[in-house]
Design a protein around this motif. Structure first.
Motif, PDB file in Angstrom:
ATOM      1  N   PRO A  65      -3.695  -0.515  -9.162  1.00  0.00           N
ATOM      2  CA  PRO A  65      -3.538  -0.988  -7.789  1.00  0.00           C
ATOM      3  C   PRO A  65      -4.214  -2.327  -7.541  1.00  0.00           C
ATOM      4  N   ARG A  66      -3.497  -3.166  -6.802  1.00  0.00           N
ATOM      5  CA  ARG A  66      -4.006  -4.456  -6.369  1.00  0.00           C
ATOM      6  C   ARG A  66      -3.683  -4.658  -4.896  1.00  0.00           C
ATOM      7  N   THR A  67      -4.432  -5.541  -4.266  1.00  0.00           N
ATOM      8  CA  THR A  67      -4.111  -5.939  -2.904  1.00  0.00           C
ATOM      9  C   THR A  67      -2.881  -6.853  -2.937  1.00  0.00           C
ATOM     10  N   THR A  68      -2.326  -7.138  -1.773  1.00  0.00           N
ATOM     11  CA  THR A  68      -1.162  -8.021  -1.727  1.00  0.00           C
ATOM     12  C   THR A  68      -1.507  -9.436  -2.191  1.00  0.00           C
ATOM     13  N   SER A  69      -2.791  -9.786  -2.166  1.00  0.00           N
ATOM     14  CA  SER A  69      -3.210 -11.103  -2.646  1.00  0.00           C
ATOM     15  C   SER A  69      -3.554 -11.096  -4.132  1.00  0.00           C
TER      16      SER A  69
ATOM     17  N   ASP B  35       3.591  11.653   5.522  1.00  0.00           N
ATOM     18  CA  ASP B  35       4.534  11.368   4.442  1.00  0.00           C
ATOM     19  C   ASP B  35       4.013  10.182   3.629  1.00  0.00           C
ATOM     20  N   VAL B  36       3.444  10.457   2.464  1.00  0.00           N
ATOM     21  CA  VAL B  36       2.854   9.380   1.664  1.00  0.00           C
ATOM     22  C   VAL B  36       3.906   8.441   1.105  1.00  0.00           C
ATOM     23  N   SER B  37       5.167   8.839   1.125  1.00  0.00           N
ATOM     24  CA  SER B  37       6.218   7.964   0.606  1.00  0.00           C
ATOM     25  C   SER B  37       6.449   6.752   1.499  1.00  0.00           C
ATOM     26  N   THR B  38       5.868   6.744   2.700  1.00  0.00           N
ATOM     27  CA  THR B  38       6.054   5.630   3.630  1.00  0.00           C
ATOM     28  C   THR B  38       5.002   4.540   3.463  1.00  0.00           C
ATOM     29  N   ILE B  39       4.042   4.722   2.565  1.00  0.00           N
ATOM     30  CA  ILE B  39       2.926   3.779   2.437  1.00  0.00           C
ATOM     31  C   ILE B  39       3.407   2.459   1.838  1.00  0.00           C
ATOM     32  N   THR B  40       3.132   1.364   2.542  1.00  0.00           N
ATOM     33  CA  THR B  40       3.432   0.028   2.030  1.00  0.00           C
ATOM     34  C   THR B  40       2.262  -0.470   1.190  1.00  0.00           C
ATOM     35  N   TYR B  41       2.461  -1.598   0.505  1.00  0.00           N
ATOM     36  CA  TYR B  41       1.383  -2.155  -0.299  1.00  0.00           C
ATOM     37  C   TYR B  41       0.166  -2.499   0.569  1.00  0.00           C
ATOM     38  N   SER B  42       0.397  -3.112   1.719  1.00  0.00           N
ATOM     39  CA  SER B  42      -0.739  -3.491   2.568  1.00  0.00           C
ATOM     40  C   SER B  42      -1.425  -2.261   3.143  1.00  0.00           C
ATOM     41  N   GLN B  43      -0.658  -1.231   3.490  1.00  0.00           N
ATOM     42  CA  GLN B  43      -1.261   0.008   3.994  1.00  0.00           C
ATOM     43  C   GLN B  43      -2.062   0.703   2.902  1.00  0.00           C
ATOM     44  N   PHE B  44      -1.589   0.599   1.671  1.00  0.00           N
ATOM     45  CA  PHE B  44      -2.323   1.210   0.564  1.00  0.00           C
ATOM     46  C   PHE B  44      -3.727   0.617   0.470  1.00  0.00           C
TER      47      PHE B  44
END
Length: 540
Positions: free
Chosen positions: A324-328, A381-390
């Motif tokens: 896992p990485r941040t969006t940056s 619903d964990v399938s809705t998690i975006t990268y930034s939300q993660f």
């Protein structure tokens, strides 16, 4: 040489019951000269608790039947000697919890030692399999349920007001494990008429994390702690291991199990020779630089269908292995080790939906952690998690839960002063708990406590190539090595283990004490441990 006798000390409220306990002791390592009365047991309450009940039952020699508890099948352990089965229920006044401590006491075959066994996933303790195994080997055995539920039942996470049940999480984090040690020693001292000569903790996964919690928070509880594939850094890795599902959902690409296997097979083949020989094992997946894009355009046959690996498939695997990485682009945690099983039922699991289209199936442990403890919405619903939300969820989990369950304090100075020994092995291809987290913790301990050699005096880590989560259980005499270290001062430089290579064949290998790694000598059968030697990484 024996470090000390472990003396059970009563603290807190008055005795829960005032009943007969035998006081005589015959023999040093075995109680064969005398049988003890199990009709009743006296248990003083550990500090801060009340004893709600004590139940003691004589169990005859024979088979212990362990019921099916999802996801594990029923088990039947034969040839267990007669034992006294003691269940002590504790509560913390005003907190409404009810934590059970079980202690099994072999009547005529006690070896003079305590072995406490840990849990798995969201279960804090054992349901009989490990207890029976310990009793068969002569130990008085103990475990606790911490007042929580079974492996995948997280209904205890929130209270009736929808808030995290802080008392139960504290129990699960470390409090109940310490109280189990206190209770077990009290019961042993009363039943046998003397304290256990040595006390050991034995756990893997959640049990491994519990062992580290004991070393960090209650350094006098155990002489030796065997804590394997430990779920330390819980607040971080539990979120991090949801990353494969987040990647697939955001990239809208769901490789099949056959495709994931194809990537792993190719990576293992490419990186196998790095330790000097092709033996079907990757000594250190972190050194493997196989690029999944090399498989783009190749085909695999899956359930009779020919599939072509796409650039999108390769991109998903790259992100999963990278972690896992941040969006940056900032790294948050380690990825799944190269070669570790990704497919269902593990972290990148996919299955066909009603229309036959592959969709992600999240592994239940990180999914439940994020939904119930971080989002505080069990139906989330964990399938809705975006990268930034993660990234937000990862940071939130760190902020809210590191202190209670992170189990990553590198200051083990009190454990070292107590004379305790900590032994850990971790599979290099652990598909559930990234191995690098354990390595990073060991490095942090070294930085805190004066370097590798000083830490080796009381804490040794062994990394097992080609080995999945907790898969060395029963394949190496780890407890024997720990006992020799504690009782005879023989620190293990290697652990001889039976491994399974990529061809499914069994091989023997001497696992090297970190930071050393295994290197082929250049001659001899690669399936035999003597064909390898342990060297420092810079000699690799």
């Amino acid at each position: 040489m024996r470090r000390r006798l472990l003396i059970a000390v009563a603290a807190g409220v008055p005795l829960a019951a005032s009943v007969y306990l035998p006081t005589a002791w015959a023999g040093t390592e075995s109680s064969t000269a005398q049988s003890f009365n199990c009709s009743t047991v006296t248990v003083p309450a550990p500090a801060g608790t009340e004893v709600e009940s004590v139940v003691a039952v004589e169990r005859p020699a024979g088979t212990v039947d362990v019921p099916e508890i999802t996801p594990l099948p029923a088990a039947h352990i034969a040839d267990v000697p007669a034992y006294c089965d003691v269940t002590v229920t504790l509560t913390h006044p005003g907190e409404g919890d009810h934590a059970k401590v079980k202690v099994w006491l072999p009547k005529d075959t006690w070896n003079g030692r305590l072995q406490t066994v840990g849990g798995s996933a969201f279960a804090a303790g054992d349901y009989g399999t490990a207890l029976a195994g310990a009793v068969k080997n002569g130990y008085a055995a103990a475990t606790t349920d911490a007042g929580v539920k079974t492996y995948l039942d997280t209904s205890w996470a929130l209270n009736t007001e929808g808030q995290v049940d802080a008392a139960l999480l504290k129990n699960f984090g470390s409090r109940s494990e310490h109280e189990a040690a206190v209770v077990a020693k009290q019961v042993i001292n009363g039943y046998y008429g003397r304290a256990a000569s040595y006390a050991y903790f034995n756990g893997c996964s959640t049990g491994g994390r519990q062992g580290y919690a004991e070393a960090q928070r209650h350094p006098d509880d155990y002489d030796g702690i065997l804590a394997n594939a430990p779920a330390i850094n819980w607040d971080e890795f539990e979120v991090a291991t949801l990353w494969p599902q987040v990647v697939m959902n955001n990239e809208k690409t769901y490789p099949s199990g056959c495709e994931f296997d194809a990537f792993n097979t190719a990576a293992v083949k490419a990186c196998d020779p790095l330790d000097g020989v092709k033996d079907g094992l990757v000594e250190n997946p972190a050194r493997c630089d196989f690029d999944p894009r090399r498989l783009i355009g190749t085909t695999v046959v899956c359930e009779g269908k020919e599939l072509t690996i796409t650039a999108a498939d390769a991109a998903v695997v790259r992100k999963i292995w990278d972690g896992p990485r941040t969006t940056s682009g900032t790294k948050l945690w380690s990825g799944v080790p190269i070669g570790a099983d990704l497919k269902f039922p593990y972290l990148a699991g996919t299955l066909p939906d009603a229309n036959g289209d592959l969709k992600g199936v999240p592994f239940p442990v990180p999914s439940a952690w994020v939904a119930s403890w971080v989002k505080k919405q069990p139906s989330f619903d964990v399938s809705t998690i975006t990268y930034s939300q993660f990234t937000e969820l990862f940071r939130q989990s760190q902020a809210e839960y590191d202190e209670v369950i992170g189990t990553d304090n590198p200051d083990l100075s009190a454990f070292r002063r107590s004379g305790g020994k900590l032994l850990t092995w971790h599979g290099r291809q652990d598909q559930l708990i990234p191995t690098r987290g354990t390595v990073a913790y060991r490095q942090q301990v070294e930085q805190k406590m004066g370097g590798s050699e000083r830490v080796d005096d009381f804490y040794r880590l062994f990394l097992a190539p080609g080995t999945a989560h907790c898969a060395l259980n029963g394949q190496t005499d780890d407890l024997g090595a720990l006992r020799a270290w504690v009782e005879q001062g023989k620190a293990p430089s290697t652990l001889t283990a039976t491994l399974v290579n990529s061809s499914g064949k069994q091989v023997t290998r001497d696992l090297c004490a970190y930071p050393k790694v295994s290197r082929y000598k250049g001659y001899g059968d690669p399936a035999v441990a003597d064909s390898f030697r342990c060297v420092l990484p810079y000699q690799y």
